[in-house]
Design a protein around this motif. Structure first.
Motif, short mmCIF file in Angstrom:
data_model
loop_
_atom_site.label_atom_id
_atom_site.label_comp_id
_atom_site.label_asym_id
_atom_site.label_seq_id
_atom_site.Cartn_x
_atom_site.Cartn_y
_atom_site.Cartn_z
N ALA A 166 -16.05 -3.38 5.10
CA ALA A 166 -15.41 -2.14 5.54
C ALA A 166 -13.91 -2.39 5.57
O ALA A 166 -13.46 -3.40 6.13
N ILE A 167 -13.14 -1.49 4.96
CA ILE A 167 -11.69 -1.70 4.82
C ILE A 167 -10.92 -0.55 5.45
O ILE A 167 -11.17 0.62 5.15
N LYS A 168 -9.97 -0.91 6.32
CA LYS A 168 -8.97 0.04 6.84
C LYS A 168 -7.64 -0.50 6.35
O LYS A 168 -7.13 -1.50 6.89
N ALA A 169 -7.08 0.10 5.32
CA ALA A 169 -5.84 -0.38 4.72
C ALA A 169 -4.76 0.68 4.90
O ALA A 169 -4.94 1.84 4.51
N ARG A 170 -3.64 0.26 5.47
CA ARG A 170 -2.53 1.18 5.73
C ARG A 170 -1.22 0.58 5.29
O ARG A 170 -1.08 -0.65 5.22
N ALA A 171 -0.26 1.45 5.03
CA ALA A 171 1.11 1.03 4.79
C ALA A 171 1.82 0.99 6.15
O ALA A 171 1.37 1.65 7.10
N PRO A 172 2.90 0.23 6.28
CA PRO A 172 3.63 0.21 7.55
C PRO A 172 4.03 1.62 7.98
O PRO A 172 4.40 2.46 7.14
N GLY A 173 3.92 1.89 9.26
CA GLY A 173 4.30 3.19 9.80
C GLY A 173 3.20 4.24 9.76
O GLY A 173 3.38 5.33 10.27
N GLU A 174 2.09 3.93 9.17
CA GLU A 174 0.98 4.90 9.12
C GLU A 174 0.08 4.74 10.35
O GLU A 174 -0.10 3.69 10.86
N GLU A 189 -7.00 3.22 -4.25
CA GLU A 189 -6.14 2.18 -4.81
C GLU A 189 -5.97 1.02 -3.83
O GLU A 189 -5.95 -0.16 -4.23
N ARG A 190 -5.87 1.33 -2.55
CA ARG A 190 -5.74 0.29 -1.53
C ARG A 190 -7.01 -0.56 -1.46
O ARG A 190 -6.95 -1.78 -1.39
N GLN A 191 -8.16 0.10 -1.48
CA GLN A 191 -9.43 -0.63 -1.43
C GLN A 191 -9.61 -1.49 -2.67
O GLN A 191 -10.09 -2.63 -2.59
N ARG A 192 -9.20 -0.98 -3.81
CA ARG A 192 -9.27 -1.77 -5.04
C ARG A 192 -8.38 -3.00 -4.96
O ARG A 192 -8.75 -4.08 -5.45
N ALA A 193 -7.20 -2.86 -4.35
CA ALA A 193 -6.29 -4.00 -4.21
C ALA A 193 -6.90 -5.08 -3.31
O ALA A 193 -6.80 -6.27 -3.61
N VAL A 194 -7.55 -4.65 -2.23
CA VAL A 194 -8.22 -5.61 -1.35
C VAL A 194 -9.35 -6.30 -2.10
O VAL A 194 -9.48 -7.52 -2.09
N ASN A 195 -10.18 -5.52 -2.78
CA ASN A 195 -11.30 -6.09 -3.54
C ASN A 195 -10.81 -7.05 -4.62
O ASN A 195 -11.40 -8.12 -4.82
N ALA A 196 -9.73 -6.70 -5.29
CA ALA A 196 -9.18 -7.58 -6.33
C ALA A 196 -8.68 -8.89 -5.72
O ALA A 196 -8.88 -9.97 -6.30
N ALA A 197 -8.05 -8.81 -4.57
CA ALA A 197 -7.55 -10.03 -3.91
C ALA A 197 -8.70 -10.95 -3.52
O ALA A 197 -8.57 -12.17 -3.55
N LEU A 198 -9.84 -10.38 -3.18
CA LEU A 198 -10.99 -11.18 -2.77
C LEU A 198 -11.79 -11.71 -3.95
O LEU A 198 -12.53 -12.68 -3.82
N GLY A 199 -11.64 -11.07 -5.10
CA GLY A 199 -12.24 -11.56 -6.34
C GLY A 199 -13.71 -11.91 -6.23
O GLY A 199 -14.53 -11.10 -5.81
N ASP A 200 -14.04 -13.15 -6.57
CA ASP A 200 -15.42 -13.60 -6.63
C ASP A 200 -16.13 -13.60 -5.28
O ASP A 200 -17.36 -13.56 -5.24
N PHE A 211 0.80 -1.22 0.00
CA PHE A 211 0.00 0.00 0.00
C PHE A 211 0.84 1.27 0.00
O PHE A 211 0.28 2.36 -0.10
N GLU A 212 2.15 1.16 0.11
CA GLU A 212 3.00 2.34 0.15
C GLU A 212 2.84 3.14 -1.14
O GLU A 212 2.90 2.59 -2.25
N GLY A 213 2.61 4.44 -0.98
CA GLY A 213 2.45 5.33 -2.13
C GLY A 213 1.12 5.21 -2.84
O GLY A 213 0.92 5.83 -3.88
#
Length: 94
Positions: free
Chosen positions: A86-94, A65-76, A58-60
């Motif tokens: 509900a998604i709380k997506a963070r990069a390390p250190g955030e 974009e983070r939520q889309r990455a989670v949704n893509a990983a979950l696919g079907d 998730f860095e940068g």
């Protein structure tokens, strides 16, 4: 990584996110009972979830974009088994 509910859908969410995003922190919560009687509650006990995830993937990236990455990983699962996420997506250190 921990998951607070270990039903089959929660386990699948955990496995897919771990494989795709290699998180350093992952919590999957089943919020389904909070939605009993609401739209999308299917009686299975596994329809509404919240995810807390920390990943270097998730860095940068923007929140969207983070939520889309989670949704893509979950696919079907997003179309077939999960009504709400509900998604709380963070990069390390955030």
């Amino acid at each position: 990584m921990t998951d607070s509910f270990t039903g089959p859908v929660a386990q699948e969410i955990t496995q897919r996110l771990a494989k795709a995003l290699e998180p350093s922190h992952l919590i999957v919560r089943n919020d389904s009972e909070k939605h009993r009687g609401h739209a999308g509650y299917d009686g299975s006990g596994e329809s509404h979830f919240s995810v807390e995830i920390v990943s270097s993937h998730f860095e940068g990236k923007s929140r969207v974009e983070r939520q889309r990455a989670v949704n893509a990983a979950l696919g079907d699962l997003m179309k077939e088994r999960i009504h709400a996420l509900a998604i709380k997506a963070r990069a390390p250190g955030e």
